[in-house]
Design an enzyme around this catalytic site. Structure first.
Site, PDB file in Angstrom:
ATOM      1  CB  VAL A  14      55.288 -37.151 -15.725  1.00 59.61           C
ATOM      2  CG1 VAL A  14      54.492 -38.374 -16.271  1.00 59.61           C
ATOM      3  CG2 VAL A  14      54.288 -36.394 -14.847  1.00 59.61           C
ATOM      4  CE  LYS A  35      60.396 -42.884  -7.722  1.00 58.99           C
ATOM      5  NZ  LYS A  35      61.386 -43.425  -8.553  1.00 58.99           N
ATOM      6  CG  ASP A 140      66.070 -47.735 -17.002  1.00 60.29           C
ATOM      7  OD1 ASP A 140      66.493 -47.212 -17.862  1.00 60.29           O
ATOM      8  OD2 ASP A 140      65.072 -46.916 -16.431  1.00 60.29           O
TER       9      ASP A 140
END
Length: 303
Positions: A14, A35, A140
């Site tokens: 998670v 996802k 990211d």
């Protein structure tokens, strides 16, 4: 194609992007990663996906035609349950058992051989150059979304989905790490593909160190740790439109790269500094990094 076609096997994790499940495709027997993220209802008559979501998914599906070996395959997209406010979208990716964090942790002391690091970096940069050539900024990059197959193939994950993920992330109280963020992101300045190359530099150093290079607990603290290594940048390189002034940081000069990555030879240290260049316009690109001599010569002093 309905998400119910896949049989969930286990919860993988998670994170800020929602819950990830390992699932099995009963038709092929292959494992996939599911996802599920929530996106805002598009608000058109009868609802529907926002245009931005449709565009991002369309771009990713176009990339699939290239079948780049260093990019995780997006195999399917399914919009499932919906409410007046949001729609649950399930993204179906190829399943890879481990990420770079796990791969580094599993390496016996003293860590990965230098030639293995060079091979991983060539693949990493090849995947990133492909994304950048298609105008995708990852934004990211970190060891957790760089996947490594059992035969050592590197695959980049979680790219090109920034707008899809932004709504879910706002709903999820997960702290997003600052450790791989470029200075221009920390300063909330404008940014483009060079932000990813800063992250590559942090990860490159971590492959040797087996621990993160800069571990700040706030934007200012992270910048301070960066300047402890690369020095306080000159006034000309400081972005004009940011609220945090250069004067908020004590003057300091650069330290040798080998002070934090002693195992790295000189040409590797030179490549790392080109990645960890404060000014994004002067930072090396993925394409140029791939040509760097360090990645194409045998380790002269390999043990």
């Amino acid at each position: 194609m309905a998400a119910t076609r896949y049989e969930p096997v286990a919860e993988i994790g998670v994170g800020a992007y929602g819950t990830v499940y390992k699932a099995r495709d009963p038709h092929s027997g292959h494992f996939v990663a599911l996802k599920s993220v929530r996106v805002p209802n598009g608000g058109a008559a009868g609802g529907g996906l926002p245009v931005s979501t449709v565009r991002e998914v369309a771009l990713l599906r176009r990339l699939e035609a290239f079948e780049h070996p260093n990019v995780v395959r997006l195999m399917d997209v399914c919009a499932t349950s919906r409410t007046d406010r949001d729609i649950k979208v399930t993204l179906v990716f190829e399943h890879i058992d481990q990420d770079l964090r796990t791969y580094l942790d599993k390496a016996p002391p003293p860590g990965l051989p230098v030639e293995t690091i060079k091979d991983l970096m060539r693949q990493f940069l090849s995947g990133l150059d492909f994304l950048h050539a298609n105008c995708i900024v990852h934004r990211d990059l970190k060891p957790e979304n760089i996947l490594v197959t059992s035969n050592g193939t590197v695959k980049l994950a979680d790219f090109g989905l920034a707008r899809i993920y932004s709504y879910q992330m706002a709903l999820t109280p997960v702290v997003v790490t600052l450790w791989y963020r470029a200075p221009e992101v920390l300063l909330q300045s404008t940014y483009a593909t060079p932000v990813d190359m800063w992250s590559v530099g942090c990860i490159f150093a971590e492959m040797f160190r087996r621990k993160p290079l800069f571990c700040g607990n706030s934007e200012a603290d992270q910048l301070g740790k960066i300047f402890d290594l690369i020095g306080l940048p000159p006034e000309d390189d400081w972005p004009r439109e940011v609220s945090l002034p250069r004067g908020a940081f004590a003057p300091r000069g650069p330290r040798p790269v080998q002070s934090v990555v002693p195992e790295m030879e000189e040409s590797g240290a030179q490549l790392l500094l080109e990645m960890l260049t404060f000014n994004p316009h002067k930072r090396i690109s993925a394409f140029r990094a791939l040509q760097h001599s360090y990645l194409h010569k045998e380790e002269s002093d390999a043990e």
